[in-house]
Motif scaffolding. Structure first.
Motif, PDB file in Angstrom:
ATOM      1  N   PHE A   1      -3.177  -5.731  -5.328  1.00 17.62           N
ATOM      2  CA  PHE A   1      -3.677  -4.552  -6.018  1.00 17.62           C
ATOM      3  C   PHE A   1      -2.529  -3.625  -6.368  1.00 17.62           C
ATOM      4  O   PHE A   1      -1.449  -3.685  -5.779  1.00 17.62           O
ATOM      5  CB  PHE A   1      -4.728  -3.820  -5.179  1.00 17.62           C
ATOM      6  N   ASP A   2      -2.783  -2.801  -7.339  1.00 21.33           N
ATOM      7  CA  ASP A   2      -1.804  -1.839  -7.813  1.00 21.33           C
ATOM      8  C   ASP A   2      -1.913  -0.580  -6.951  1.00 21.33           C
ATOM      9  O   ASP A   2      -2.882   0.167  -7.068  1.00 21.33           O
ATOM     10  CB  ASP A   2      -2.081  -1.523  -9.288  1.00 21.33           C
ATOM     11  N   LYS A   3      -0.938  -0.362  -6.081  1.00 20.15           N
ATOM     12  CA  LYS A   3      -0.995   0.770  -5.151  1.00 20.15           C
ATOM     13  C   LYS A   3      -1.092   2.106  -5.890  1.00 20.15           C
ATOM     14  O   LYS A   3      -1.738   3.050  -5.410  1.00 20.15           O
ATOM     15  CB  LYS A   3       0.233   0.763  -4.251  1.00 20.15           C
ATOM     16  N   ALA A   4      -0.492   2.177  -7.053  1.00 20.12           N
ATOM     17  CA  ALA A   4      -0.532   3.428  -7.810  1.00 20.12           C
ATOM     18  C   ALA A   4      -1.938   3.777  -8.267  1.00 20.12           C
ATOM     19  O   ALA A   4      -2.233   4.942  -8.559  1.00 20.12           O
ATOM     20  CB  ALA A   4       0.401   3.332  -9.017  1.00 20.12           C
ATOM     21  N   THR A   5      -2.818   2.784  -8.335  1.00 24.89           N
ATOM     22  CA  THR A   5      -4.192   3.047  -8.772  1.00 24.89           C
ATOM     23  C   THR A   5      -5.125   3.355  -7.615  1.00 24.89           C
ATOM     24  O   THR A   5      -6.286   3.714  -7.839  1.00 24.89           O
ATOM     25  CB  THR A   5      -4.766   1.839  -9.521  1.00 24.89           C
TER      26      THR A   5
ATOM     27  N   GLN B   1      -0.043  -0.413   4.680  1.00 27.92           N
ATOM     28  CA  GLN B   1       1.097  -1.191   4.194  1.00 27.92           C
ATOM     29  C   GLN B   1       0.685  -2.537   3.601  1.00 27.92           C
ATOM     30  O   GLN B   1       1.487  -3.179   2.921  1.00 27.92           O
ATOM     31  CB  GLN B   1       2.095  -1.426   5.332  1.00 27.92           C
ATOM     32  N   ALA B   2      -0.530  -2.979   3.862  1.00 27.97           N
ATOM     33  CA  ALA B   2      -0.976  -4.270   3.334  1.00 27.97           C
ATOM     34  C   ALA B   2      -1.086  -4.191   1.812  1.00 27.97           C
ATOM     35  O   ALA B   2      -1.319  -3.130   1.240  1.00 27.97           O
ATOM     36  CB  ALA B   2      -2.304  -4.668   3.949  1.00 27.97           C
ATOM     37  N   ARG B   3      -0.944  -5.338   1.160  1.00 29.17           N
ATOM     38  CA  ARG B   3      -0.880  -5.343  -0.296  1.00 29.17           C
ATOM     39  C   ARG B   3      -1.876  -6.296  -0.952  1.00 29.17           C
ATOM     40  O   ARG B   3      -1.721  -6.641  -2.118  1.00 29.17           O
ATOM     41  CB  ARG B   3       0.550  -5.677  -0.749  1.00 29.17           C
ATOM     42  N   SER B   4      -2.883  -6.734  -0.219  1.00 27.75           N
ATOM     43  CA  SER B   4      -3.927  -7.546  -0.842  1.00 27.75           C
ATOM     44  C   SER B   4      -5.261  -7.244  -0.172  1.00 27.75           C
ATOM     45  O   SER B   4      -5.309  -6.772   0.967  1.00 27.75           O
ATOM     46  CB  SER B   4      -3.603  -9.034  -0.759  1.00 27.75           C
ATOM     47  N   ILE B   5      -6.338  -7.523  -0.907  1.00 29.54           N
ATOM     48  CA  ILE B   5      -7.686  -7.168  -0.468  1.00 29.54           C
ATOM     49  C   ILE B   5      -8.583  -8.390  -0.511  1.00 29.54           C
ATOM     50  O   ILE B   5      -8.652  -9.096  -1.525  1.00 29.54           O
ATOM     51  CB  ILE B   5      -8.268  -6.047  -1.366  1.00 29.54           C
TER      52      ILE B   5
ATOM     53  N   VAL C   1      -9.601   1.426  -6.727  1.00 23.85           N
ATOM     54  CA  VAL C   1      -8.367   0.635  -6.759  1.00 23.85           C
ATOM     55  C   VAL C   1      -8.490  -0.410  -7.859  1.00 23.85           C
ATOM     56  O   VAL C   1      -9.601  -0.831  -8.207  1.00 23.85           O
ATOM     57  CB  VAL C   1      -8.109  -0.037  -5.392  1.00 23.85           C
ATOM     58  N   THR C   2      -7.369  -0.830  -8.405  1.00 22.89           N
ATOM     59  CA  THR C   2      -7.353  -1.893  -9.406  1.00 22.89           C
ATOM     60  C   THR C   2      -6.847  -3.181  -8.770  1.00 22.89           C
ATOM     61  O   THR C   2      -5.752  -3.201  -8.191  1.00 22.89           O
ATOM     62  CB  THR C   2      -6.453  -1.518 -10.595  1.00 22.89           C
ATOM     63  N   LEU C   3      -7.657  -4.238  -8.863  1.00 20.39           N
ATOM     64  CA  LEU C   3      -7.274  -5.559  -8.359  1.00 20.39           C
ATOM     65  C   LEU C   3      -6.473  -6.264  -9.446  1.00 20.39           C
ATOM     66  O   LEU C   3      -7.003  -6.626 -10.499  1.00 20.39           O
ATOM     67  CB  LEU C   3      -8.515  -6.365  -7.990  1.00 20.39           C
TER      68      LEU C   3
ATOM     69  N   VAL D   1      -9.651  -6.113 -12.601  1.00 22.01           N
ATOM     70  CA  VAL D   1     -10.845  -5.286 -12.473  1.00 22.01           C
ATOM     71  C   VAL D   1     -10.511  -4.015 -11.693  1.00 22.01           C
ATOM     72  O   VAL D   1      -9.741  -4.046 -10.727  1.00 22.01           O
ATOM     73  CB  VAL D   1     -11.994  -6.056 -11.788  1.00 22.01           C
ATOM     74  N   HIS D   2     -11.066  -2.905 -12.138  1.00 21.89           N
ATOM     75  CA  HIS D   2     -10.945  -1.629 -11.443  1.00 21.89           C
ATOM     76  C   HIS D   2     -12.221  -1.404 -10.639  1.00 21.89           C
ATOM     77  O   HIS D   2     -13.328  -1.405 -11.200  1.00 21.89           O
ATOM     78  CB  HIS D   2     -10.749  -0.490 -12.440  1.00 21.89           C
ATOM     79  N   VAL D   3     -12.078  -1.228  -9.316  1.00 24.72           N
ATOM     80  CA  VAL D   3     -13.217  -1.093  -8.406  1.00 24.72           C
ATOM     81  C   VAL D   3     -13.358   0.353  -7.981  1.00 24.72           C
ATOM     82  O   VAL D   3     -12.382   0.997  -7.587  1.00 24.72           O
ATOM     83  CB  VAL D   3     -13.028  -1.995  -7.164  1.00 24.72           C
ATOM     84  N   GLU D   4     -14.571   0.859  -8.044  1.00 23.50           N
ATOM     85  CA  GLU D   4     -14.884   2.199  -7.564  1.00 23.50           C
ATOM     86  C   GLU D   4     -16.035   2.112  -6.567  1.00 23.50           C
ATOM     87  O   GLU D   4     -16.976   1.342  -6.763  1.00 23.50           O
ATOM     88  CB  GLU D   4     -15.299   3.109  -8.715  1.00 23.50           C
ATOM     89  N   LEU D   5     -15.946   2.916  -5.516  1.00 22.36           N
ATOM     90  CA  LEU D   5     -16.956   2.927  -4.465  1.00 22.36           C
ATOM     91  C   LEU D   5     -17.429   4.349  -4.218  1.00 22.36           C
ATOM     92  O   LEU D   5     -16.645   5.297  -4.247  1.00 22.36           O
ATOM     93  CB  LEU D   5     -16.379   2.365  -3.162  1.00 22.36           C
ATOM     94  N   THR D   6     -18.717   4.495  -3.960  1.00 23.95           N
ATOM     95  CA  THR D   6     -19.259   5.755  -3.483  1.00 23.95           C
ATOM     96  C   THR D   6     -20.450   5.446  -2.586  1.00 23.95           C
ATOM     97  O   THR D   6     -20.827   4.277  -2.417  1.00 23.95           O
ATOM     98  CB  THR D   6     -19.637   6.699  -4.638  1.00 23.95           C
ATOM     99  N   ALA D   7     -21.039   6.477  -1.993  1.00 21.98           N
ATOM    100  CA  ALA D   7     -22.086   6.223  -0.997  1.00 21.98           C
ATOM    101  C   ALA D   7     -23.031   7.401  -0.869  1.00 21.98           C
ATOM    102  O   ALA D   7     -22.636   8.564  -1.020  1.00 21.98           O
ATOM    103  CB  ALA D   7     -21.457   5.923   0.367  1.00 21.98           C
ATOM    104  N   GLY D   8     -24.282   7.070  -0.569  1.00 22.34           N
ATOM    105  CA  GLY D   8     -25.244   8.025  -0.061  1.00 22.34           C
ATOM    106  C   GLY D   8     -25.382   7.808   1.435  1.00 22.34           C
ATOM    107  O   GLY D   8     -24.534   7.169   2.069  1.00 22.34           O
TER     108      GLY D   8
END
Length: 743
Positions: free
Chosen positions: A129-133, A85-89, A143-145, A150-157
């Motif tokens: 951030f835009d919840k729809a993104t 439910q939070a709306r900021s990062i 997610v888009t801030l 800026v649009h942020v993408e994360l991945t991991a090994g």
């Protein structure tokens, strides 16, 4: 290169990016893919709204790194850093714990922003951030801030996280690198000291942070950007800060994309660098696909015939069981052990985020079925920990002991492996560690972690007038460990040891009050605790008393976790057990209290906390087992959904999820150290387990009166592990048919 060529290349790159993003999530809406790919049903947001405390970021199975968004850095609701439910990062850190009730980790926070609006005077780097993104699937988060464009993408090994930023405009951009940040248990600051080096020309920052929060630990890191850092601004220190916070400025020219790769190590910077080097130079897209492949490999080990909604709940639960424990060993097998010394793992693996008080009940027995290749490494981790610390772990984070919760929960995990025939560790060493952890003083442990065993040995229980609280719960939990020691000792031919610990395990009988039909505290003289209200829950942090996050009713059935038949006898045989269970599930509670384990209530049953998890399955040992089938189905339907609030109570590193997986399959490890499973009824018409030994176990329902395995009727309410691992068809009667007979 001509301007036209450059424009074409940019168009191709942009098209490639959007095609990749589309491909990552098109599977989630493709009916054909839903039939073929279990990963398409996984929703990492299930359990992120409310008290589930689930982490929705990117991670591979049992991964060391787990990049994700942090919305707050403290508070019980944000122990994973996230609330739906939070709306900021605040930013994106690279280590997280999923589903726990205490905040820890949150290492190396990054927060990007287009332009150069931040200055040394800036104090707020948070963004809406835009919840729809916002998107999440296994191994990927985006997610888009809005405030930072800026649009942020994360991945991991396994040991390296990747953060990719696509800015709304080209040119100069900034990234906050906050090394003081962490997800806090209580108030900060957490950092004790730091040692950080910057190399702007190479786009690298590395160092080590020593911190004290839930545990005292050190985390070494390397952050490597894909272009040089144009300028580094060190932000002013705040009161208590012992680690730097940097504003990093980059000039992207005509580009709009920046990438950061983050490697972690428990050992040193050299370890983090080696982890980065071993990772190689795969593209962001390749890492996402590798993570998805890893998840699909494990998720495919169970197929179920169910509706799309049921599959979303099931595969999301199965996914959550495989996030932890985290393998935190470096690529060379080194890891920093519980006393701060560096050890080298015999297996190359070393597991932490071991929430053993929760996970011994369901998660670890599930591992023996679906990821048996991991079990030896997990047991070896426990033994390595014992060798370093002097006793087996209770609850570990980043390889360090938290001394959280009670009992000796590593013991049933080891016994479960030994009884089921795992032998990739020294069994004699395992038994010695189990005995030592059950008898030797622990002078370096907190008082609640059973520093001394003399009173327990003398009385057969912990008198409430000699301890610091939780006397009943501790006694009952120690009985589980005692029984585990006895089982292993018997298998290894140590019959005198087995007899000693079998006697200790029966200590629960001394605490059963026949008047109230509950487990009740006694003092040194044998007198009952008075006044006494078996409905009142207690917990050492909120309402001190004789029970741990539960009340007397909820803890009374704990001995059934190692002696279901003995508990049945204690309450009056099969009919007496039915009466006790009927009362338990109908007696009104005092209401919800999430801090006292009172969530997801049916009478006295509290599914939101582990002491209740096995109790509905105990109807199998009564004269009305069909009532248990109905109760299990009721619990599954009432307390699990495919919504963000689809878990009521902390997921506890997968235990809530493991319960649902077992309920779906139709059996549960009521006695987790016994090598047996208690039979119920599956929630689906068909399920298939593709076992790691190459065998296939087919589960279905029929109109037969008995549970039938490979054509033979099973007598009694249990089936053993080896019988299941032999594969074949396991057929259950339809619900409402004649149940199996309890012996």
């Amino acid at each position: 290169m001509t301007d036209g060529s450059r424009m074409k290349m940019k168009a191709v790159k942009l098209l490639t990016y959007w095609l990749f993003s589309l491909a990552c999530f098109a599977l989630a809406t493709s009916s054909h893919a839903r039939e073929k790919q279990p990963i398409s049903f996984v929703d990492p947001f299930i359990g992120t709204d409310g008290t589930g405390h689930v982490f929705p970021g990117a991670v591979v199975p049992f991964g060391m790194v787990a990049p994700g968004p942090d919305m707050e850095d403290r508070g019980w609701s944000y122990s994973s850093g996230y609330q739906y439910q939070a709306r900021s990062i605040l930013g994106f850190s690279n280590t997280h714990i999923s589903g726990a009730g205490i905040g820890e980790l949150g290492d190396v926070l990054l927060q990007p922003s287009a332009g150069t609006k931040w200055t040394p005077a800036t104090t707020n780097f948070r963004s809406s951030f835009d919840k729809a993104t916002e998107q999440a699937s296994p191994g990927y988060y985006a997610v888009t801030l809005k405030d930072h464009n800026v649009h942020v993408e994360l991945t991991a090994g396994q040991r390296v996280a990747i953060q990719r930023y696509r800015f709304g405009r080209a040119g100069k951009v900034q990234v906050l690198l906050d090394l003081q940040h962490g997800i806090l248990f209580g108030d900060g600051p957490r950092v004790l000291k730091s040692d950080v080096q910057t190399d702007a020309a190479s786009g690298k920052i590395s160092g080590t942070i020593w911190s004290k929060n839930w545990v005292e630990r050190q985390a070494s890191f390397v952050v490597r950007f894909d272009r040089p850092i144009k300028h580094i601004t060190t932000l002013p220190s705040r009161p208590g800060d012992q680690a730097p916070r940097f504003i990093l400025e980059f000039d992207l020219g005509r580009a709009k994309q920046l990438e950061a790769r983050i490697a972690l190590s428990t050992v040193d910077v050299a370890g983090a660098k080696a982890n980065m080097a071993a990772f190689g130079q795969p593209s962001f897209e390749a890492v996402v696909q590798s993570a998805r492949s890893s998840w699909n490999t494990l998720l495919r080990r169970i197929d179920i015939d169910a509706s799309p909604r049921e599959k979303r709940i099931f595969y999301s639960a199965l996914y959550r069981t495989l996030i932890h424990p985290s393998d935190i060993a470096d690529v060379d097998g080194r890891v920093r052990g519980p006393t701060g010394t560096v050890i080298r793992s015999k297996t190359g693996q070393y597991y932490s985020t071991l929430s053993l008080w929760d996970t011994f009940r369901g998660v670890h027995p599930l591992f023996t079925l679906i990821v048996p290749e991991r079990v030896d490494g997990m047991v070896q981790t426990l033994l390595d920990h014992h060798r370093a610390q002097g006793y087996l772990p209770l609850w570990t984070a980043w390889g360090q002991e938290t001394w959280t919760m009670i009992g000796n929960p590593a013991l049933p995990v080891i016994a479960d492996a030994v009884v089921k025939g795992f032998n990739g560790f020294d069994r004699e060493e395992a038994l010695a560690a189990m005995i030592s952890s059950s008898t030797n003083p622990r002078p370096n442990a907190p008082v609640w972690a059973q520093q001394d065993w003399s009173a327990y040995e003398k009385y057969g229980y912990l008198p409430y007038d000699l301890g610091e609280g939780e006397a009943v719960s501790k006694t009952l939990e120690y009985g589980i460990g005692d029984n585990a020691v006895a089982r292993v000792a018997k298998l290894l031919g140590k019959h005198d040891v087995a007899q000693r610990f079998e006697a200790r395990a029966r200590g629960y009988q001394k605490l059963f009050d026949p008047q109230t039909k509950t487990m009740r505290a006694r003092n040194q003289a044998g007198g009952w605790r008075t006044p006494f209200d078996p409905l009142v829950p207690t917990s050492p942090m909120n309402n001190p008393g004789d029970y741990t996050e539960a009340n007397a009713w909820q803890y009374t059935a704990t001995p059934a976790l190692h002696d279901a038949e003995g508990f049945r006898t204690l309450v009056g045989g099969a009919s007496g057990l039915r009466v006790w269970l009927d009362t338990f599930f109908s007696l009104p509670s005092l209401g919800d209290n999430k801090h006292l384990g009172q969530e997801a209530l049916i009478g006295q049953y509290a599914h939101g906390n582990e002491p209740s998890h096995h109790i509905a399955w105990l109807y199998a040992f009564s004269d009305t087992p069909e009532r248990g089938y109905d109760k299990v189905a009721q619990i599954a339907q009432a307390f699990y959904s495919d919504r963000p609030d689809g878990i009521i109570g902390n997921d506890d590193c997968g235990q809530m999820s493991a319960w649902y997986v077992f309920a779906t399959l139709g059996f549960y490890p009521v006695e987790p150290a016994s090598g047996r499973f208690t039979l119920g009824r599956p929630l689906v018409s068909n399920a298939t387990l593709h076992l790691a030994n190459g065998k296939v176990l087919q589960i279905d329902q029929s109109r037969a009166a008995d549970v039938v395995l490979r054509g033979q009727a099973l007598i009694g309410p249990m089936v053993d592990y080896h019988s299941l691992m032999a594969g074949g068809k396991l057929s259950f009667p339809l619900r409402g048919s004649q149940p199996p007979t309890a012996n």
